[in-house]
Design an enzyme around this catalytic site. Sequence first.
Site, PDB file in Angstrom:
ATOM      1  N   ALA A  33       0.773  -1.128   0.008  1.00  9.91           N
ATOM      2  CA  ALA A  33       0.145   0.040   0.065  1.00  9.91           C
ATOM      3  C   ALA A  33       0.893   1.274   0.031  1.00  9.91           C
ATOM      4  O   ALA A  33       0.487   2.157   0.483  1.00  9.91           O
ATOM      5  CB  ALA A  33      -0.773  -0.122   1.413  1.00  9.91           C
ATOM      6  N   GLY A  34       2.127   1.022  -0.672  1.00  8.46           N
ATOM      7  CA  GLY A  34       3.062   2.344  -0.819  1.00  8.46           C
ATOM      8  C   GLY A  34       2.617   2.982  -1.931  1.00  8.46           C
ATOM      9  O   GLY A  34       1.511   3.320  -2.356  1.00  8.46           O
ATOM     10  N   ASN A  35       3.490   3.771  -2.478  1.00  4.95           N
ATOM     11  CA  ASN A  35       3.259   4.774  -3.732  1.00  4.95           C
ATOM     12  C   ASN A  35       2.413   4.174  -4.709  1.00  4.95           C
ATOM     13  O   ASN A  35       1.550   4.471  -5.292  1.00  4.95           O
ATOM     14  CB  ASN A  35       4.659   5.651  -3.895  1.00  4.95           C
ATOM     15  CG  ASN A  35       4.965   6.423  -2.911  1.00  4.95           C
ATOM     16  OD1 ASN A  35       4.294   7.067  -2.059  1.00  4.95           O
ATOM     17  ND2 ASN A  35       6.322   6.912  -2.906  1.00  4.95           N
ATOM     18  N   VAL A  36       3.065   3.131  -5.609  1.00  6.44           N
ATOM     19  CA  VAL A  36       2.483   2.599  -6.679  1.00  6.44           C
ATOM     20  C   VAL A  36       1.265   1.686  -6.200  1.00  6.44           C
ATOM     21  O   VAL A  36       0.287   1.987  -6.730  1.00  6.44           O
ATOM     22  CB  VAL A  36       3.491   1.183  -7.428  1.00  6.44           C
ATOM     23  CG1 VAL A  36       2.791   0.769  -8.420  1.00  6.44           C
ATOM     24  CG2 VAL A  36       4.751   2.058  -7.378  1.00  6.44           C
ATOM     25  N   ASP A  85      -0.918  -4.515   3.107  1.00  3.59           N
ATOM     26  CA  ASP A  85       0.560  -4.241   3.470  1.00  3.59           C
ATOM     27  C   ASP A  85       0.741  -5.038   4.873  1.00  3.59           C
ATOM     28  O   ASP A  85      -0.004  -5.022   5.749  1.00  3.59           O
ATOM     29  CB  ASP A  85       0.455  -2.495   3.634  1.00  3.59           C
ATOM     30  CG  ASP A  85       1.932  -2.063   3.139  1.00  3.59           C
ATOM     31  OD1 ASP A  85       2.481  -1.666   2.319  1.00  3.59           O
ATOM     32  OD2 ASP A  85       2.975  -2.323   4.059  1.00  3.59           O
ATOM     33  N   ARG A 123      17.848  -1.082 -10.554  1.00  4.36           N
ATOM     34  CA  ARG A 123      16.846  -1.964 -10.034  1.00  4.36           C
ATOM     35  C   ARG A 123      17.360  -3.422  -9.601  1.00  4.36           C
ATOM     36  O   ARG A 123      16.661  -4.021  -8.728  1.00  4.36           O
ATOM     37  CB  ARG A 123      16.008  -2.243 -11.347  1.00  4.36           C
ATOM     38  CG  ARG A 123      14.959  -1.040 -11.844  1.00  4.36           C
ATOM     39  CD  ARG A 123      13.900  -1.518 -12.917  1.00  4.36           C
ATOM     40  NE  ARG A 123      13.219  -0.110 -13.330  1.00  4.36           N
ATOM     41  CZ  ARG A 123      13.552   0.577 -14.324  1.00  4.36           C
ATOM     42  NH1 ARG A 123      14.947   0.325 -14.995  1.00  4.36           N
ATOM     43  NH2 ARG A 123      12.971   1.739 -14.795  1.00  4.36           N
ATOM     44  N   ARG A 136       6.207   6.051 -21.405  1.00  3.80           N
ATOM     45  CA  ARG A 136       7.501   7.003 -21.201  1.00  3.80           C
ATOM     46  C   ARG A 136       7.848   7.744 -22.629  1.00  3.80           C
ATOM     47  O   ARG A 136       8.062   8.814 -22.889  1.00  3.80           O
ATOM     48  CB  ARG A 136       8.640   6.676 -20.625  1.00  3.80           C
ATOM     49  CG  ARG A 136       8.283   6.407 -18.996  1.00  3.80           C
ATOM     50  CD  ARG A 136       9.503   5.926 -18.242  1.00  3.80           C
ATOM     51  NE  ARG A 136       9.182   6.198 -16.811  1.00  3.80           N
ATOM     52  CZ  ARG A 136       9.498   5.369 -15.810  1.00  3.80           C
ATOM     53  NH1 ARG A 136      10.241   4.256 -16.146  1.00  3.80           N
ATOM     54  NH2 ARG A 136       9.364   5.439 -14.577  1.00  3.80           N
ATOM     55  N   HIS A 170      13.181  -4.896 -18.395  1.00  2.00           N
ATOM     56  CA  HIS A 170      12.857  -3.674 -17.926  1.00  2.00           C
ATOM     57  C   HIS A 170      14.078  -3.093 -17.136  1.00  2.00           C
ATOM     58  O   HIS A 170      14.389  -3.222 -15.951  1.00  2.00           O
ATOM     59  CB  HIS A 170      11.618  -3.927 -16.742  1.00  2.00           C
ATOM     60  CG  HIS A 170      11.248  -2.514 -16.334  1.00  2.00           C
ATOM     61  ND1 HIS A 170      10.883  -1.402 -16.845  1.00  2.00           N
ATOM     62  CD2 HIS A 170      10.816  -2.041 -14.967  1.00  2.00           C
ATOM     63  CE1 HIS A 170      10.459  -0.468 -16.237  1.00  2.00           C
ATOM     64  NE2 HIS A 170      10.314  -0.803 -14.914  1.00  2.00           N
TER      65      HIS A 170
HETATM   66  N1  APR Z   1       3.982  -7.727   2.361  1.00  2.00           N
HETATM   67  C1  APR Z   1       3.267  -6.618   1.997  1.00  2.00           C
HETATM   68  N2  APR Z   1       4.061  -5.436   1.870  1.00  2.00           N
HETATM   69  C2  APR Z   1       5.126  -5.192   2.023  1.00  2.00           C
HETATM   70  C3  APR Z   1       5.810  -6.370   2.543  1.00  2.00           C
HETATM   71  C4  APR Z   1       5.255  -7.423   2.697  1.00  2.00           C
HETATM   72  N3  APR Z   1       5.994  -8.666   3.044  1.00  2.00           N
HETATM   73  N4  APR Z   1       6.977  -5.850   2.416  1.00  2.00           N
HETATM   74  C5  APR Z   1       7.023  -4.433   1.970  1.00  2.00           C
HETATM   75  N5  APR Z   1       5.730  -4.190   1.862  1.00  2.00           N
HETATM   76  C6  APR Z   1       5.386  -2.821   1.373  1.00  2.00           C
HETATM   77  C7  APR Z   1       5.896  -1.925   2.189  1.00  2.00           C
HETATM   78  O1  APR Z   1       5.154  -1.726   3.643  1.00  2.00           O
HETATM   79  C8  APR Z   1       5.558  -0.384   1.358  1.00  2.00           C
HETATM   80  O2  APR Z   1       4.259   0.080   2.019  1.00  2.00           O
HETATM   81  O3  APR Z   1       5.425  -2.549   0.088  1.00  2.00           O
HETATM   82  C9  APR Z   1       5.174  -1.021   0.039  1.00  2.00           C
HETATM   83  C10 APR Z   1       6.018  -0.346  -1.187  1.00  2.00           C
HETATM   84  O4  APR Z   1       5.600   0.865  -1.033  1.00  2.00           O
HETATM   85  P1  APR Z   1       6.894   2.020  -1.436  1.00  2.00           P
HETATM   86  O5  APR Z   1       8.186   1.798  -0.409  1.00  2.00           O
HETATM   87  O6  APR Z   1       6.223   3.266  -1.338  1.00  2.00           O
HETATM   88  O7  APR Z   1       7.349   1.641  -2.621  1.00  2.00           O
HETATM   89  P2  APR Z   1       6.779   1.809  -4.345  1.00  2.00           P
HETATM   90  O8  APR Z   1       7.363   3.060  -4.682  1.00  2.00           O
HETATM   91  O9  APR Z   1       5.517   1.752  -4.191  1.00  2.00           O
HETATM   92  O10 APR Z   1       7.416   0.816  -5.117  1.00  2.00           O
HETATM   93  C11 APR Z   1       7.112  -0.758  -4.866  1.00  2.00           C
HETATM   94  O11 APR Z   1       7.376  -1.320  -7.211  1.00  2.00           O
HETATM   95  O12 APR Z   1       8.168   0.035  -8.771  1.00  2.00           O
HETATM   96  C12 APR Z   1       8.552  -0.892  -7.960  1.00  2.00           C
HETATM   97  O13 APR Z   1      10.743  -0.786  -7.774  1.00  2.00           O
HETATM   98  C13 APR Z   1       9.597  -0.571  -7.081  1.00  2.00           C
HETATM   99  O14 APR Z   1      10.010  -2.591  -6.227  1.00  2.00           O
HETATM  100  C14 APR Z   1       9.298  -1.335  -6.131  1.00  2.00           C
HETATM  101  C15 APR Z   1       7.854  -1.569  -5.899  1.00  2.00           C
END
Ligand code: APR
Length: 311
Positions: free
Chosen positions: A10-13, A33, A88, A151, A175
């Site tokens: 539930a992060g940025n992406v 998450d 990456r 892009r 990628h």
């Molecule tokens: N189970 C569930 N969620 C998890 C786990 C897990 N085991 N481990 C990490 N997370 C969650 C983190 O808590 C965080 O909220 O994954 C989320 C990742 O969010 P961000 O840190 O904001 O990263 P984001 O920019 O969303 O990128 C996520 O996508 O584009 C790719 O390279 C990027 O690998 C990265 C992924």
Amino acid sequence: MDKKVTVVGAGNVGATAAQRLAEKGLCDVVLVDILEGVPQGKALDLMEAAPVEKHDAHITGSNSYDETNGSDIIIITAGIPRKPGMSRDDLISTNAGIVKKVVTDVVKQSPESILIIVSNPLDAMCHVALETSGFPKNRVIGMAGVLDSARFRSFIAMELNVSVENTHAFVLGGHGDTMVPLPRYSTVAGIPITELISKERIDAIVDRTANGGAEIVSLLKTGSAYYAPASAAVEMAESILKDKKKILPCAAYLEGEYGINNLFIGVPVKLGTNGIEDIVEIKLTDDEKTRLNQSADAVKELVELLKTLDY
Ligand code: APR
């Protein structure tokens, strides 16, 4: 809604993908998450935007997988993103462990689902997901080419000062820095860009496309791109949920297509209810073939590295 999509991470992406899925009225969404409160809080916030955004999608947040039961699609964005100076590939061992754990959990609840992988390094994470899930290859798909070609398209539109809607772009390969943008199959209103843009400018645009992710990382400093990656994952999900059968560049497991075997790599595929319903093979020039093979070699190297890691 009659369709259900789980977004893990539930992060940025992940949160942006959940927002787009809901606002397009495509499906109910479950955000998962490990951070306590974060998926619940973001889900509630999105639900509170629904009356203004005018959609009836139901969004829930959870730290467990029970609520994900019976999902049609699982979008996996869990993992760590890049920081400036990282490739990456530097994420491989941490994210392989996370993707393995997540896939193990989601497939128990949704054995008939389709997995869309977003976590990086993308092509290697698709291998982890395919192996861990035991799913057939048509139900494990990597999000890379849609983002890379978006892009490429946006840079073409900027260059020619035309609508992005007029642009089409074609990107093959992994990628990463070795991705293979194909200018002769990239068009504006059906006209190949090779007729409209000088070779020098095309080379610069291709280079910017290949480094598009790093350009955003260097600006953000604390994370990587997420608006465009989320849009790309949602376009794939939409084609599957609505059985649109769009041809989109995605990471697919190849078994002989393009002369490549047992490897995930970006190629044009048809996306419908059954996931990858067809892999479209196009004729490549010798130079394009060489570059695709170089890209495949880079992915192979990572897959070999995966085998040596304890994740
Ligand atoms: N189970 C569930 N969620 C998890 C786990 C897990 N085991 N481990 C990490 N997370 C969650 C983190 O808590 C965080 O909220 O994954 C989320 C990742 O969010 P961000 O840190 O904001 O990263 P984001 O920019 O969303 O990128 C996520 O996508 O584009 C790719 O390279 C990027 O690998 C990265 C992924």
